[in-house]
Design a protein around this motif. Structure first.
Motif, PDB file in Angstrom:
ATOM      1  N   HIS A  78      -0.408   4.050  10.742  1.00 29.06           N
ATOM      2  CA  HIS A  78      -0.533   5.150  11.411  1.00 29.06           C
ATOM      3  C   HIS A  78       1.061   4.931  12.225  1.00 29.06           C
ATOM      4  N   GLU A  79       1.462   3.460  12.336  1.00 24.57           N
ATOM      5  CA  GLU A  79       2.604   3.406  12.547  1.00 24.57           C
ATOM      6  C   GLU A  79       3.966   3.714  12.079  1.00 24.57           C
ATOM      7  N   GLU A  80       3.790   3.402  10.950  1.00 16.66           N
ATOM      8  CA  GLU A  80       3.923   3.791   9.164  1.00 16.66           C
ATOM      9  C   GLU A  80       4.275   4.951   8.895  1.00 16.66           C
ATOM     10  N   GLU A  81       2.973   6.256   9.212  1.00 19.82           N
ATOM     11  CA  GLU A  81       2.734   7.009   9.213  1.00 19.82           C
ATOM     12  C   GLU A  81       3.187   7.753   7.267  1.00 19.82           C
ATOM     13  N   GLY A  82       2.664   6.705   6.640  1.00 19.15           N
ATOM     14  CA  GLY A  82       2.321   6.895   5.867  1.00 19.15           C
ATOM     15  C   GLY A  82       0.691   5.757   4.963  1.00 19.15           C
ATOM     16  N   GLU A  83       0.871   5.801   3.985  1.00 24.19           N
ATOM     17  CA  GLU A  83      -0.109   5.125   2.694  1.00 24.19           C
ATOM     18  C   GLU A  83       0.282   3.392   2.715  1.00 24.19           C
ATOM     19  N   VAL A  84      -0.439   2.726   3.129  1.00 28.22           N
ATOM     20  CA  VAL A  84      -0.442   0.589   2.523  1.00 28.22           C
ATOM     21  C   VAL A  84      -0.479   0.421   1.113  1.00 28.22           C
ATOM     22  N   GLU A  85       0.186  -0.879   0.873  1.00 29.89           N
ATOM     23  CA  GLU A  85      -0.529  -1.117  -0.134  1.00 29.89           C
ATOM     24  C   GLU A  85      -2.101  -1.246  -0.349  1.00 29.89           C
ATOM     25  N   ILE A  86      -2.714  -1.186  -1.786  1.00 35.66           N
ATOM     26  CA  ILE A  86      -3.392  -1.054  -1.989  1.00 35.66           C
ATOM     27  C   ILE A  86      -4.212  -2.476  -1.352  1.00 35.66           C
ATOM     28  N   LEU A  87      -6.161  -2.547  -1.110  1.00 32.41           N
ATOM     29  CA  LEU A  87      -6.306  -3.980  -1.046  1.00 32.41           C
ATOM     30  C   LEU A  87      -7.408  -3.520  -1.220  1.00 32.41           C
ATOM     31  N   LYS A  88      -7.662  -5.282  -1.742  1.00 32.09           N
ATOM     32  CA  LYS A  88      -8.614  -5.749  -2.467  1.00 32.09           C
ATOM     33  C   LYS A  88      -9.846  -5.962  -1.634  1.00 32.09           C
TER      34      LYS A  88
END
Length: 670
Positions: A78-88
């Protein structure tokens, strides 16, 4: 609730088609409350309808360990307004089953409302496979690093040549002394001394033709040590790219063993070649090996002359040995060996008879045939020695018989000589008595001179018998080793001159001129004057005997090469050349047809030779038929030590030497 429904409808209108055809599972939630799940999500959770989980807190599906992490990631999103790295992460299905997933998070802002979207991929199977692959990789890497051989991997570049090393195992590092990181900066040319660019091109060409190539090479370590290796190079094709996998085995020990084995083999070969016996290997009935001595026995220069030939084409048993030989063959076939045994064979090449002592043992099998090792020794010399020993035994026996006979003969001559001397002395004494009293025999009258001549003839023959007896006795003593000379320091010139003058009147009466001449006035040497007298009288009597009236006789003396030379030369009938070689042998007479005026026993000259040699001198002859003979005596100029001033003085008065002269000249009739 109304807002949720309204939002769902809006979403459905815009993204339904996209979401329903996505290969990922999609969850849309608002503040962790799910508002949308596509078909893949329903299938992933194993539920019949999305209603079963719509509106539920999606954190309930997350493994407790990952819940706080997800909250942080959503906040970050939400803070970066974009995608985050893929989480496993791990999700929990409604039925309690845990699955592994990859979650990609993003969010949408629709009419001021934030919606979180998760794109989920079920990686449970792939993770299981990854685990298996990882386990397999760990296994193979462990195997890769713990094999006994060094392993190298190079990629074939666009230019067709290998790249720098892209992988090596632990053995390669340990053996070479390079670290892995150092290897990545090295090429095959740095570590493999046998390879250059041209050879590498040939190697790669061969690999393209048959996938693997095995060759021996030498590797150089970091510290400069050289290692013999055997390399098995293989061509690998991975994702359409070519690689060279080289498995390198250290064969230094094998090479050292090969060198040692070669040395041992050479030593054994040398031993076999230097053995004084013939060594053969017969496979079946064919000769497959023979050492140098063995080839010599067979009369062959090299193995090729006789190799693979049957033994009957090389040798055959001698007729005296044939029956025994065939029995030996049967014995060997039955027992696998034959103890040391003598045999006789004929070499076919030249029919030479070979006496051999052989031993046979089964050697093993060669190409399915019975093979025998045969060691043979040539005993021809031993056989000859045995034969010679038998002959020597016979000859020794004969020699003993001859020796016994010679002893008997010598004793006979000694006895007969002594037995003859007594009656001869009696006869001679009687003749002397008669001769001294013949003038008183009145009844002889005018026949007195005739009787005197007969008496003189009888006396002369008595002298001849005395001379013969004396010679026989001396010869017997010389043969038995009992004859000796009495050496004194004497003037040899005076001795010879006096002897010569003592017979001058006798020689003159025969009409022969006697001339004495010397180049030296005096020469004192060690000699036996009595034996010198006998030598000179014998030679002079011989010269007179074979020289006609009117001839000449020369006695001369000189010095040559440290020796005194005494020459007795005549102008007589000479000696045939063929007789000169045997003139000094015992009982040799020059002409048995001569009249009694020149008779002799054949002992005189052999006795002269013996007496001269007892003085460490030598006697020789120069003669020409019808021109005369010259006998030359050489005596060494030596004196007796510690008796330098004790010089023998000879007193040769003619009247005192008459008997000796009469005896030596008894073969001559005046």
């Amino acid at each position: 609730m109304g807002n949720l429904i309204k939002g769902e409808k809006r979403i459905e209108e815009r993204y339904r088609i996209l979401f329903e055809n996505s290969m990922d599972s999609i969850i849309i939630h608002e503040d962790f409350k799910s508002i949308y799940l596509n078909n893949n999500t329903i299938n992933m959770f194993g539920i019949k309808k999305s209603d079963n989980i719509v509106g539920r807190n999606i954190l309930s599906f997350i493994h407790p360990y990952y819940r706080e992490i997800l909250k942080e990631k959503i906040k970050e999103s939400h803070e970066e307004e974009g995608e985050v790295e893929i989480l496993k992460e791990q999700l929990m299905k409604p039925n309690g089953e845990i699955i592994d997933v990859e979650i990609k998070m993003t969010y949408m802002n629709l009419e001021g409302q934030k919606y979180d979207i998760w794109f989920i991929k079920d990686i449970t199977k792939s993770k299981s496979i990854d685990k298996k692959l990882k386990k397999s990789e760990d296994y193979f890497r462990k195997l890769f690093n713990n094999v006994n051989d060094a392993i190298y991997l190079n990629k074939i570049e666009v230019d067709g040549l290998p790249s720098k090393y892209i992988e090596v195992n632990d053995v390669a590092c340990k053996r070479s002394g390079y670290k892995r990181d150092e290897f990545y900066n090295l090429t095959v040319y740095d570590t493999n001394l046998s390879l250059n660019q041209e050879k590498v091109k040939k190697l790669i060409k061969m690999l393209n033709e048959r996938n693997n190539v095995i060759y021996e090479s030498i590797e150089k370590t970091k510290n400069g040590k050289f290692i013999d290796v055997e390399i098995n190079s293989m061509l690998l094709i991975l994702e359409e790219e070519k690689y060279i996998l080289a498995i390198s085995r250290d064969i230094s020990e094998r090479k050292a063993n090969e060198v040692l084995a070669k040395k041992r083999e050479d030593s054994y070969k040398l031993l076999i070649e230097t053995l004084p016996y013939g060594v053969y290997i017969w496979s079946g009935a064919r000769l497959t090996f023979a050492n140098k001595v063995g080839l010599d026995y067979l009369g062959a220069k090299d193995l090729l002359e006789v190799k693979d030939k049957g033994y009957r084409h090389i040798v055959e048993p001698h007729e005296d040995f044939a029956e025994e030989h065939y029995k030996d063959i049967k014995f060997v076939e039955k027992n696998g060996y034959m103890p040391l045994k003598e045999g006789k064979f004929i070499r076919r090449k030249d029919n030479k008879v070979l006496d051999l002592e052989t031993i046979v043992t089964k050697y093993g099998y060669e190409e399915g045939e019975k093979t025998y090792l045969i060691v043979a020794r040539d005993i021809s010399d031993r056989k000859k020695a045995e034969s010679l020993e038998r002959d020597m035994g016979e000859k020794i026996r004969m020699l003993k018989e001859i020796s016994e006979y010679e002893k008997m003969r010598t004793e006979f001559f000694a006895n007969i000589s002594h037995e003859l001397r007594t009656p001869v002395n009696v006869i001679f004494s009687a003749l002397q008595l008669i001769n001294s009293n013949i003038e008183t025999f009145d009844d002889l009258g005018e026949n007195i001179e005739k009787y005197k001549r007969h008496i003189n003839t009888m006396k002369q023959n008595c002298f001849r018998l005395v001379r013969l007896i004396n010679n026989l006795i001396d010869v017997t003593k010389i043969d038995s080793g009992y004859f000796s000379i009495n050496l004194v320091n004497a003037d040899i010139v005076s001795v010879v001159e006096n002897i010569t003058q003592s017979v001058a009147e006798y020689i003159s009466n025969k009409g022969i001129d006697l001339i004495f001449d010397t180049e030296i006035e005096e020469m004192v040497i060690a000699c036996d004057p009595d034996k010198i007298e006998r030598i000179i009288l014998n030679l002079i009597s011989n010269a007179v005997k074979f020289t006609k009236s009117g001839g000449s006789l020369f006695v001369t003396m000189s010095i040559r090469n440290g020796n005194v030379l005494i020459s007795v030369k005549d102008t007589g009938i000479g000696i045939p050349k063929e007789k000169q070689a045997v003139i000094f042998e015992r009982f040799v007479q020059l002409d048995k047809s001569l009249t009694r005026r020149n008779e002799g026993s054949g002992i005189g000259l052999s006795l002269v030779k013996s007496l001269v040699e007892m003085h460490n001198g030598k006697v020789s002859i120069k003669s020409e038929e019808n021109k005369g003979s010259e006998f030359i005596i050489e005596l060494p100029i030596v004196r007796l030590e510690n008796r330098e001033n004790d010089i023998f003085q000879a007193d040769y008065r003619i009247q005192d030497n008459v008997e000796k002269i009469n005896i030596e000249f008894s073969d001559i009739y005046f």
